[in-house]
Structures are given as C-alpha cells and as structure tokens.
Scaffold this motif. Structure first.
Motif, PDB file in Angstrom:
ATOM      1  N   VAL A 127      -2.035  -4.538  10.147  1.00 21.55           N
ATOM      2  CA  VAL A 127      -1.070  -5.500   9.590  1.00 21.55           C
ATOM      3  C   VAL A 127      -1.045  -6.760  10.435  1.00 21.55           C
ATOM      4  O   VAL A 127      -1.047  -7.896   9.930  1.00 21.55           O
ATOM      5  CB  VAL A 127       0.324  -4.853   9.513  1.00 21.55           C
ATOM      6  CG1 VAL A 127       1.362  -5.906   9.160  1.00 21.55           C
ATOM      7  CG2 VAL A 127       0.319  -3.737   8.481  1.00 21.55           C
ATOM      8  N   ASP A 175      -4.777  -3.717  -0.353  1.00 21.33           N
ATOM      9  CA  ASP A 175      -3.458  -4.154  -0.857  1.00 21.33           C
ATOM     10  C   ASP A 175      -3.061  -3.274  -2.014  1.00 21.33           C
ATOM     11  O   ASP A 175      -3.754  -2.312  -2.358  1.00 21.33           O
ATOM     12  CB  ASP A 175      -3.493  -5.635  -1.242  1.00 21.33           C
ATOM     13  CG  ASP A 175      -4.526  -5.929  -2.320  1.00 21.33           C
ATOM     14  OD1 ASP A 175      -5.004  -4.949  -2.978  1.00 21.33           O
ATOM     15  OD2 ASP A 175      -4.877  -7.099  -2.517  1.00 21.33           O
ATOM     16  N   SER A 204       1.517   3.481   4.018  1.00 20.34           N
ATOM     17  CA  SER A 204       1.760   2.108   3.548  1.00 20.34           C
ATOM     18  C   SER A 204       2.646   1.351   4.537  1.00 20.34           C
ATOM     19  O   SER A 204       3.328   1.955   5.369  1.00 20.34           O
ATOM     20  CB  SER A 204       2.426   2.126   2.172  1.00 20.34           C
ATOM     21  OG  SER A 204       3.721   2.723   2.257  1.00 20.34           O
ATOM     22  N   LEU A 226       0.605  -3.103   1.719  1.00 19.66           N
ATOM     23  CA  LEU A 226      -0.623  -2.772   2.428  1.00 19.66           C
ATOM     24  C   LEU A 226      -0.713  -1.238   2.566  1.00 19.66           C
ATOM     25  O   LEU A 226       0.281  -0.566   2.898  1.00 19.66           O
ATOM     26  CB  LEU A 226      -0.645  -3.400   3.818  1.00 19.66           C
ATOM     27  CG  LEU A 226      -0.858  -4.919   3.892  1.00 19.66           C
ATOM     28  CD1 LEU A 226      -0.822  -5.372   5.334  1.00 19.66           C
ATOM     29  CD2 LEU A 226      -2.176  -5.314   3.236  1.00 19.66           C
TER      30      LEU A 226
END
Length: 444
Positions: free
Chosen positions: A58, A89, A126, A132
C-alpha cells in the motif's frame, strides 16, 4: 498332512507381525496429525506473509507517480519461490506482483480468506476499504512433499525395527521356552522301554500340569506293564517244572505202551507238551526283553559273541549255518551279551523253521555293526511281512511255531536303540527272507 508350526515360530512371527502392525498404525496416525499441523503452519505462514506484505505494498503504490501501473518486485538473487503473490485493485487489475508470479493460477476476482485449487492453496487480504487486495499462492506439491518426507521419516526406522524385533522376539521366546524345549528333547530321546518320570525344572504354568499328567500316565503304564511282565515270567517259570515232569511221564508211558493207538496218542501228547514248553520259554524271553536290562555297562565285542552262538548252535542241532564276519577284529555295541544271545537265537530259529530245508542260513556281521540273517524259501507277501513282528503272528508256512520269535527280536532291538528291517525277497535275490539289525557301533 501339514507339519505343525512350532510354538516358538508362532510366537516369534506373531509378536513381530503385531509390533509391525502397531508401528504402522501409529505411523499413519502420527502422519495424519503431522499433516494437519503442517497445513495449519503453512496456512498461518500464508496469512502472516500477506499481512506483512500488504502494508508495504500500500505504501509503495501510494508513493508512485503512476499508482495504477503494474510493477514487478525484483529479487535479490535467483531462487525457487514457493510463495508468489499479486496485489490488485477491486477491478482485478494487477498493481504489483512477485518476480515469479503467474497470474493464471490466481482467482479472476480478488477476494479474502483461504481458497484451494487443484494445485495451489491461496490466501487473500484487503486494505483501504477493500480497494486493494493481495493474494498469496503456495503450491500444494510443496505441502505434499513435506508430508511425504515426514511419513518417510516415520517409516524408515521400521525397516531396521522389523529384523531387530524378529531377532529379539525369537531370542526372548527361545529363552522363555528353554524348559519346554528341554522337556521336548527328553521325550524325543527316551527309549520305548524307559517309563521313568520326566523331570524338567521351571516349566511354564500352562505346561506344568501337562507334564504331571504325562508322568502320572507313565507311572500307571509302568505298573501295568510290570504286572503283565511279572505274570508272564512267573507263569512261564512255574510251568517249567510241571511241564518237565509231565513230559517225562508221557515219554515213559509211550515207551511202556504197546504198539497201537495208545502209543500214538502218547506221542501226540508229548509233542503238544514240547510245544507248550517252547512257548513257556518264549514267554520268559519276551518278559526279559520287555523288562529292561538289555544294555551293558561297557561296550561288547559282537564278533566273539556271534561266533560262539553260531558254534553252539552247530554243536546242539547240527544244522548248517554259514557265518561271515568282518575283516576287522572287533565290532563294539552296547547290547547285553545275554540279550544278544536271545536275539540271535530267535532270528536263527525263525530262519531255520521257515526257510528252505536244503539251503543253509546265512548269518553275517559287517564292520558297521549290521547283523543280517538270510534264509532261502518262497517270498513272503507284503501284507504278511508288515505284521510279522507282532505277537503271535505267523507267516503262511505250515511249520509249527508260536509267532513270538520276531516279536521278541523286535522288542530287544527297540530296547537297545537299534533298528530292524524285514525284506522278502532278500536283497539282490528273487526269493528268500532277510532280517537286518543295525546296532549303534561304538568305539572299543
């Protein structure tokens, strides 16, 4: 008929087989536990790896100038990668992947949690409110290989354990059954005339009552046989005097009787009394043969015993006997001289009585203590030959006899641990009758 399996072999194989099966069962159970624990460890590693990589991914994606472009993470050195991952994504577009990742093995749409395909175990997580996603894939072959190696590690000791267990069990059972084996040997080596108790120390509790029962049976059998032998010997002995007196009176009566039916009747009575006297003598010989005392304390030379017995027979009866002795001077055996004389007398009497009148009886002794008595005459049928050593069994000849001669000889042979064989026709001939007695040859 199948031969019985020994208790030692049965216990050795049974205990080894049981131990092997238990080990296999324990191995399978341990392998299932290990496989379950391995799966938990690998799943935990997948989850921990995803949670460690996702924050870094991230941060990396957020700091890019073009965050939506795919990026391969370079490796420091070439190595086999068991864990591969994709960062995508919510639409499934790849944003980051490990250098050896194959997108085809992952799910079309990213998700969370564990999933399993035919060849891979997947875990997804996630971040940023499910915008993401990271998925990590591990080959199931890796897990199977680890489980297989664990199974081999548990089974390999079994290959060494089986022969060691078999040898150890065999030794333990043999030591435990040592007294039983000694009891068996005592039974096997015991002669037919030995009815004394068998004493073997420290028999197992399961065998000890059986040994006591056998000893009790032997004692009862010994007393029964002793009573029978005593009755036979005493009866035969007590009959000798009145038989001799009666025979003398009949002989005198026959001489004093005038020619005619009375003298013929007296002659028949005399012959019957002579047969009865011979039967009494045979019964006394049988009682001696069955009563023991057939073995001498020191080895006896059979050559002078045989020569003396044949010479005495020549002088007393004048019947022709051909004697063949070995070249060596002495042949020793453990038979008592009196027992040997009784044995030889019965064999020669049998050969002269049932053999051809115009042919001599052949008596021979080899240097290996093999005594043979052969007479000419018609061959004896096989069915009759097999029963000739039984008491009061006679052949098909018309000659008179009690049917005890070969039975007495057989009893003496068994009592001195020798063997006797009958053959008709005689060996190498088309007729005749042969008796072979193989004594145990001893050093002088």
């Amino acid at each position: 008929m199948k031969s019985p399996i020994s208790l030692q072999k049965r216990l050795g194989l049974g205990l080894t087989l049981g131990m092997t099966l238990l080990w296999l069962g324990a191995t399978v159970g341990a392998w299932l536990v290990v496989q379950h624990e391995l799966n938990e460890a690998f799943d935990s590693a997948l989850e921990e790896t995803a949670q460690r990589i996702l924050p870094l991914a991230v941060l990396e994606i957020s700091n890019r100038e073009a965050p939506r472009e795919a990026q391969h993470v370079a490796t420091l050195k070439v190595h086999k990668e068991y864990l591969t991952y994709l960062v995508r994504d919510e639409l499934g577009r790849i944003l980051m992947q490990s250098h050896d990742a194959n997108p085809k093995i992952f799910n079309k749409q990213p998700g969370e949690g564990f999933t399993t395909t035919d060849k891979y175990r997947l875990y997804g997580a996630s971040a940023l409110r499910k915008t993401l996603f990271i998925e990590i894939a591990e080959p199931l072959a890796h897990r199977r290989e680890a489980a297989r190696e664990a199974l081999f590690a548990l089974l390999l000791p079994l290959l060494a354990l089986i022969p060691i267990s078999l040898l150890g069990t065999w030794l333990f059972v043999r030591i435990s059954l040592r007294s039983v084996l000694a009891y068996r040997r005592a039974l096997e080596t015991r002669g037919a005339g030995d009815l004394s108790p068998i004493n073997v120390a420290r028999l197992p509790a399961e065998i000890d009552p059986l040994a006591d029962a056998v000893n009790h049976l032997l004692e009862r059998l010994r007393k029964t046989l002793e009573a029978e032998r005593s009755f036979t010997a005493n009866s035969a002995h007590e009959l000798r005097t009145p038989l001799a007196a009666t025979l003398a009176q009949i002989q005198r009566l026959r001489q004093e009787a005038p020619e005619g039916p009375l003298r013929l009747r007296a002659a028949k009575i005399e012959n019957s009394l002579r047969d009865l006297a011979r039967l009494s003598e045979k019964l006394m010989q049988l009682a001696k043969a069955e009563g023991g005392g057939l073995l001498s304390e020191a080895p006896q030379d059979l050559i002078p015993l045989l020569a003396h017995a044949v010479d005495e027979w020549h002088r007393s009866s004048g019947q022709r006997i051909e004697l063949r002795l070995p070249a060596q001077r002495s042949v020793y055996s453990a038979i008592d001289p009196d027992a040997f004389g009784i044995l030889l007398r019965n064999l020669i009497e049998n050969a002269l009585k049932y053999g051809a009148v115009d042919q001599p009886v052949e008596v021979s002794l080899t240097d290996q203590a093999l005594l043979q008595v052969i007479n000419a005459g018609p061959a004896v049928p096989e069915a009759v030959l097999q029963r000739l050593t039984e008491r009061f069994v006679r052949g098909t000849s018309e000659a008179s006899g009690s049917g005890l001669g070969l039975a007495i000889a057989k009893t003496i042979v068994l009592g001195v641990n020798a063997t006797m064989a009958l053959a008709s026709p005689a060996t190498g001939r088309e007729e005749g009758f042969e008796v072979s007695v193989q004594f145990l040859c001893l050093p002088g």
